[in-house]
Design a protein around this motif. Structure first.
Motif, PDB file in Angstrom:
ATOM      1  N   SER A 120       0.822  -1.210   0.000  1.00 45.56           N
ATOM      2  CA  SER A 120       0.000   0.000   0.000  1.00 45.56           C
ATOM      3  C   SER A 120       0.856   1.260   0.000  1.00 45.56           C
ATOM      4  O   SER A 120       0.532   2.243  -0.681  1.00 45.56           O
ATOM      5  CB  SER A 120      -0.932  -0.014   1.216  1.00 45.56           C
ATOM      6  N   LEU A 121       1.974   1.258   0.741  1.00 44.31           N
ATOM      7  CA  LEU A 121       2.856   2.419   0.751  1.00 44.31           C
ATOM      8  C   LEU A 121       3.506   2.639  -0.604  1.00 44.31           C
ATOM      9  O   LEU A 121       3.635   3.795  -1.062  1.00 44.31           O
ATOM     10  CB  LEU A 121       3.934   2.254   1.828  1.00 44.31           C
ATOM     11  N   GLU A 122       3.910   1.587  -1.249  1.00 47.77           N
ATOM     12  CA  GLU A 122       4.494   1.723  -2.578  1.00 47.77           C
ATOM     13  C   GLU A 122       3.460   2.201  -3.585  1.00 47.77           C
ATOM     14  O   GLU A 122       3.776   2.973  -4.500  1.00 47.77           O
ATOM     15  CB  GLU A 122       5.092   0.385  -3.014  1.00 47.77           C
ATOM     16  N   GLN A 123       2.233   1.759  -3.452  1.00 49.43           N
ATOM     17  CA  GLN A 123       1.183   2.195  -4.361  1.00 49.43           C
ATOM     18  C   GLN A 123       0.893   3.678  -4.196  1.00 49.43           C
ATOM     19  O   GLN A 123       0.579   4.372  -5.172  1.00 49.43           O
ATOM     20  CB  GLN A 123      -0.076   1.376  -4.116  1.00 49.43           C
ATOM     21  N   GLN A 124       0.994   4.204  -2.979  1.00 50.75           N
ATOM     22  CA  GLN A 124       0.736   5.610  -2.712  1.00 50.75           C
ATOM     23  C   GLN A 124       1.988   6.477  -2.829  1.00 50.75           C
ATOM     24  O   GLN A 124       1.932   7.666  -2.534  1.00 50.75           O
ATOM     25  CB  GLN A 124       0.143   5.775  -1.313  1.00 50.75           C
ATOM     26  N   ASN A 125       3.135   5.868  -3.216  1.00 46.85           N
ATOM     27  CA  ASN A 125       4.404   6.601  -3.377  1.00 46.85           C
ATOM     28  C   ASN A 125       4.821   7.292  -2.086  1.00 46.85           C
ATOM     29  O   ASN A 125       5.264   8.444  -2.081  1.00 46.85           O
ATOM     30  CB  ASN A 125       4.307   7.618  -4.512  1.00 46.85           C
ATOM     31  N   ILE A 126       4.673   6.603  -0.979  1.00 48.18           N
ATOM     32  CA  ILE A 126       5.076   7.127   0.326  1.00 48.18           C
ATOM     33  C   ILE A 126       6.453   6.560   0.660  1.00 48.18           C
ATOM     34  O   ILE A 126       6.634   5.331   0.664  1.00 48.18           O
ATOM     35  CB  ILE A 126       4.059   6.739   1.417  1.00 48.18           C
TER      36      ILE A 126
END
Length: 580
Positions: A77-83
């Motif tokens: 999820s963090l990679e998907q949101q570019n966090i």
């Protein structure tokens, strides 16, 4: 000519400047060239690295102690949101400090982390036409997951597993079975659960499942120890944490009352109070039945009264049994036929009776039979009420059986009139008596209960104030955390200074020698020094290192052209020194 040369060099075209730089760089040795390149690269790398490091955000822990499934979902999820994120050495997921709360809210909207348990979200994706058995199994799995999540919210619990055994309902009472539950807890290292927390988990599980009794819930820890019997064992051994807590509360309450009344009189640090309470936790019931002494009949209530009175006439018969024998005798004549007198009344005739009859004990007989024997009997029975008291007494728990208080009072501080030094004096007897009375009233002293109190007056020993925490020089970790960032900057500055003064500056001096005026001044000063010590330092001239020989020769030629006389005198002196 030197000034003209500098101006010409400053106005030289770029090709000449590049050529001069190349000539200056060629003056360096191979070792100096390599050192200069490495130093410049290192300085640039340090400057760029320090800038990037200062701009790098501070990372804080987002979630820790996650299982592999939740960790993978959160990272995806963090990679998907570019966090930006990274993993720590302990397996915790870290994000920039200013975005921790934002990221947690976003992940919570997605149901992350799930804690490794499947809850009632399992019921959201039910397939059409699923069997009743599969639906019941999914419901039980969801209930177990929700209970495990709730139990894991307790601070000491790291992980939890709940197993429910829910039997099928039966229409026969004999075959009906009660549900049971088992809870497996994994606690954090160094933490334990007390009896109250174990009881709370037990009632939580029992209240979440219909018809589940608290006694049918078993709780174990990661070591396999049964925690659900902890309270029963303490109770059987006579140890109850609630009772000990109640005793401490009673003692602390009495101590607080005594301190509140003594602080305005003696000051906060001039007395110490300790109280010991003997509490009776036994519970007893008593039933008593008592009777008072008999009272006089006039003042006693009558419960019942029974009177019994009987009379009979004895008739004498004789002769042969037959009709004549059964006939009554012939009435007698005088004196029975005489008028009635007082004796007849005494014989039983009452006023209003029929003349010629006798009425006694409710029996009426003819007067002609009064001469025969008559027997009477009269009985009377009276039952009185008895005084009785029935008392049912139930004594509660937690009664105070005895209190013991000890109070020590510090000597009063004073100043010696002669020396002016601080001294301490004991309190007067009147003050001690007053303090004793105050303590008695504050603690609720009872002579019948056997309470005791002791008030003493003694000087307090001087106590050095303890240091709060270790000093910085005794705590390496704290010192390292405080000086970590300044030390990093100082190290970078030190490395840059070392490279500049040891490598770059000598290389620049070799590449770019000093201007002609400075060289001329240095040559003149050197010549004057040689003239001052002509006979003594002849051998030192051979050790003088000549740099840039061509430039110095040119400067000597210019000096000879400008001041030929001075140069001739110097040569004469050199020749004279060698000759001598």
């Amino acid at each position: 000519m030197a000034a003209t040369t500098d101006t010409t060099a400053g106005n030289a075209p770029p090709e000449n400047q590049v050529q001069r730089l190349r000539e200056a760089f060629n003056r360096l040795s191979e070792r100096q060239k390599i050192g200069l390149a490495v130093a410049i690269a290192a300085i640039v790398a340090l400057i760029v690295g320090s800038i990037l490091w200062s701009r790098q955000p501070d990372y804080k822990v987002l979630f820790s102690n996650l299982d592999e499934r939740d960790g993978g979902n959160i990272v995806a999820s963090l990679e998907q949101q570019n966090i930006p994120h990274r993993m720590s050495s302990t397996g915790a997921i870290m994000v920039p400090a200013e975005r921790v709360h934002e990221v947690r809210l976003k992940l919570a909207s997605q149901g992350l982390p799930r804690g490794g348990m499947i809850g009632f979200e399992l019921m959201e994706n039910q397939k059409f036409g699923i069997s009743q058995f599969a639906e019941q199994v999914n419901y039980q799995r969801g209930l177990e997951g929700e209970l495990a999540r709730t139990i894991m919210s307790i601070g000491s619990v790291q992980a939890a597993r709940v197993h429910l055994a829910i039997p099928k309902p039966s229409v026969f009472v004999r075959e009906e079975q009660k549900p049971t539950a088992s809870v497996m807890l994994s606690l954090y290292p160094g933490r334990t659960l007390d009896s109250a927390q174990v009881a709370g988990i037990t009632h939580l599980v029992s209240s979440s499942v219909p018809q589940l009794q608290p006694g049918n819930v078993s709780i174990l820890d990661q070591n396999g120890s049964l925690l659900s019997t902890l309270k029963n064992k303490l109770t059987e051994a006579g140890l109850d944490a609630t009772q000990l807590k109640y005793v401490r509360e009673v003692e602390n309450g009495i101590v607080a009352r005594i301190e509140d009344i003594l602080k305005p009189v003696l000051g906060p640090d001039n007395f110490k109070v300790q109280v010991a309470a003997d509490i009776d936790f036994s519970q007893s019931e008593q039933t008593a039945e008592t009777y008072r002494p008999n009272a006089t009949p006039e003042t006693t209530a009558i419960r019942s009264r029974q009177n019994n009175e009987t009379a009979s006439v004895n008739e004498a018969t004789g002769g042969v049994p037959g009709a004549l024998t059964n006939q009554p005798p012939v009435p007698a004549t005088a004196p029975l036929t005489a008028p009635a007198t007082g004796n007849t009344a005494a014989a039983g005739q009452r006023p209003g009776n029929i003349p010629g009859n006798i009425d006694a004990a409710g029996i009426t007989a003819p007067i002609n039979a009064a001469g025969q024997p008559i027997s009477t009997a009269k009985n009377s029975t009276v039952n009185f009420e008895l005084d009785r008291t029935i008392r049912h007494t139930k004594q509660g728990m937690g009664a105070v059986r005895r209190l013991t208080a000890a109070v020590v009072v510090n000597h009063r501080k004073d100043v010696d009139a002669k020396t002016g030094k601080d001294i301490t004096k004991p309190l007067a007897d009147a003050e001690m008596k007053q303090i004793n009375e105050l303590v008695r009233e504050a603690m609720g002293f009872s002579q019948e209960r056997g309470d005791s109190i002791s008030v003493a007056n003694a000087p307090f020993a001087a106590v050095e104030k303890e240091e709060i925490g270790l000093p910085v020089w005794k705590d390496p970790e704290r010192l390292l955390s405080l000086g970590k960032e300044p030390l990093q900057y100082l190290l970078i500055v030190g490395i840059i200074a070392f490279l500049y003064f040891k490598i770059i500056q000598p290389a620049l001096q070799t590449m770019f020698p000093p201007p002609p005026k400075a060289a001329e001044t240095a040559a003149t000063a050197g010549a004057a020094g040689h003239l001052g010590a002509a006979g003594e330092t002849g051998e030192e001239e051979e050790n003088v290192e000549i740099d840039h020989y061509a430039i110095k020769v040119q400067k000597a030629r210019d000096l000879a052209q400008n001041d030929a006389k001075a140069v001739a005198n110097i040569i004469k002196e050199w020749m004279g020194a060698n000759a001598s």
